[in-house]
Scaffold this motif. Structure first.
Motif, short mmCIF file in Angstrom:
data_model
loop_
_atom_site.label_atom_id
_atom_site.label_comp_id
_atom_site.label_asym_id
_atom_site.label_seq_id
_atom_site.Cartn_x
_atom_site.Cartn_y
_atom_site.Cartn_z
N GLN A 10 17.13 2.97 -5.02
CA GLN A 10 16.08 4.23 -4.34
C GLN A 10 15.09 4.06 -5.47
O GLN A 10 13.81 3.85 -4.23
CB GLN A 10 17.27 4.89 -3.50
N LEU A 11 15.15 4.55 -6.56
CA LEU A 11 13.99 4.52 -7.35
C LEU A 11 12.64 3.26 -7.32
O LEU A 11 12.20 3.04 -7.24
CB LEU A 11 14.56 4.86 -8.65
N ASN A 12 13.28 2.24 -7.60
CA ASN A 12 12.71 0.45 -7.35
C ASN A 12 12.33 0.52 -6.17
O ASN A 12 10.95 0.78 -6.19
CB ASN A 12 13.53 -0.24 -7.88
N GLU A 13 12.79 1.01 -4.49
CA GLU A 13 12.39 0.62 -3.48
C GLU A 13 10.77 1.91 -3.33
O GLU A 13 9.90 1.31 -2.94
CB GLU A 13 13.02 0.81 -2.45
N LYS A 14 11.31 3.02 -3.81
CA LYS A 14 9.79 4.10 -3.83
C LYS A 14 8.88 3.23 -4.36
O LYS A 14 7.91 3.63 -4.14
CB LYS A 14 10.35 5.26 -4.45
N TYR A 15 8.63 3.42 -5.63
CA TYR A 15 7.97 1.84 -6.01
C TYR A 15 6.95 1.42 -5.97
O TYR A 15 6.30 1.07 -5.75
CB TYR A 15 8.90 2.42 -8.08
N LEU B 152 10.63 -7.33 -6.95
CA LEU B 152 10.31 -6.83 -5.63
C LEU B 152 11.64 -6.52 -5.04
O LEU B 152 12.19 -5.05 -3.86
CB LEU B 152 10.32 -7.19 -4.86
N GLU B 153 12.55 -7.43 -5.10
CA GLU B 153 13.88 -7.93 -4.72
C GLU B 153 14.80 -8.10 -5.55
O GLU B 153 14.37 -8.94 -6.58
CB GLU B 153 14.20 -8.64 -3.47
N TRP C 153 4.77 2.72 -3.60
CA TRP C 153 3.75 3.57 -3.54
C TRP C 153 2.63 2.48 -4.71
O TRP C 153 1.90 2.20 -3.81
CB TRP C 153 4.25 4.29 -5.03
N PHE C 154 3.34 1.25 -4.93
CA PHE C 154 2.62 0.35 -6.52
C PHE C 154 1.76 -0.84 -5.13
O PHE C 154 0.50 -1.00 -5.37
CB PHE C 154 3.46 -0.94 -7.27
N HIS D 217 -5.02 -2.36 -4.87
CA HIS D 217 -5.88 -2.57 -5.29
C HIS D 217 -4.57 -2.07 -6.89
O HIS D 217 -4.51 -2.36 -7.90
CB HIS D 217 -5.93 -0.52 -6.25
N PHE D 218 -3.92 -4.05 -6.57
CA PHE D 218 -2.91 -4.81 -7.83
C PHE D 218 -3.64 -5.78 -7.77
O PHE D 218 -4.49 -6.58 -7.08
CB PHE D 218 -1.45 -4.75 -6.69
#
Length: 135
Positions: A20-25, A91-92, A28-29, A34-35
């Motif tokens: 869940q933390l990775n999915e939220k990050y 990403l996955e 957001w990213f 701007h990447f």
């Protein structure tokens, strides 16, 4: 806090929390434009690998194991990721039985990425030829 108490508390953290933390990050990213990109595309790679994991009974039963002439059983798993090369971000990812077909895991990861609605991705795939597959 003692090392033992810290270790016991760490064991109570659910793996889903990291997912869940990775999915939220990731959400957001990539929420703005701007990447880093390569010629307008997000440059992604996908690859899998068989790795040794902690050699517990549960891991051997769930992921499978390898053994050689010594009859020693070593737990193994197939790990596969989709990685943003330009932005150093996973990403996955997935972890499966060590005999899982790498192509099938890759297809599942790509489908999960598609469900998130990402566009303009250039995907580099490093998969073995079917005749050399370990499945």
């Amino acid at each position: 806090m003692t090392k033992q108490a810290f270790s016991q508390l760490r064991q109570k953290i659910k793996p889903d929390a990291f997912i869940q933390l990775n999915e939220k990050y990731v959400t957001w990213f990539y929420s703005d434009d701007h990447f880093n990109k390569y010629k307008g595309y997000r440059l992604l790679s996908i690859d899998g690998s068989i790795t040794e994991i902690p050699n517990t009974v549960n891991n051997r039963e769930h992921f499978g194991y390898y053994h050689n002439q010594s009859d020693r059983q070593q737990a193994r798993a197939m790990v596969c990721v989709i990685y943003d090369i330009e932005n150093d971000t996973i990403l996955e990812s997935d972890i499966r039985t060590w005999k899982a077909a790498e192509r099938d895991v890759a297809k599942d990861l790509i489908q999960r990425l598609e469900l998130k609605g990402f566009k303009n991705d250039l995907l580099l795939i490093g998969l073995p030829s079917p005749r050399f597959s370990n499945s």
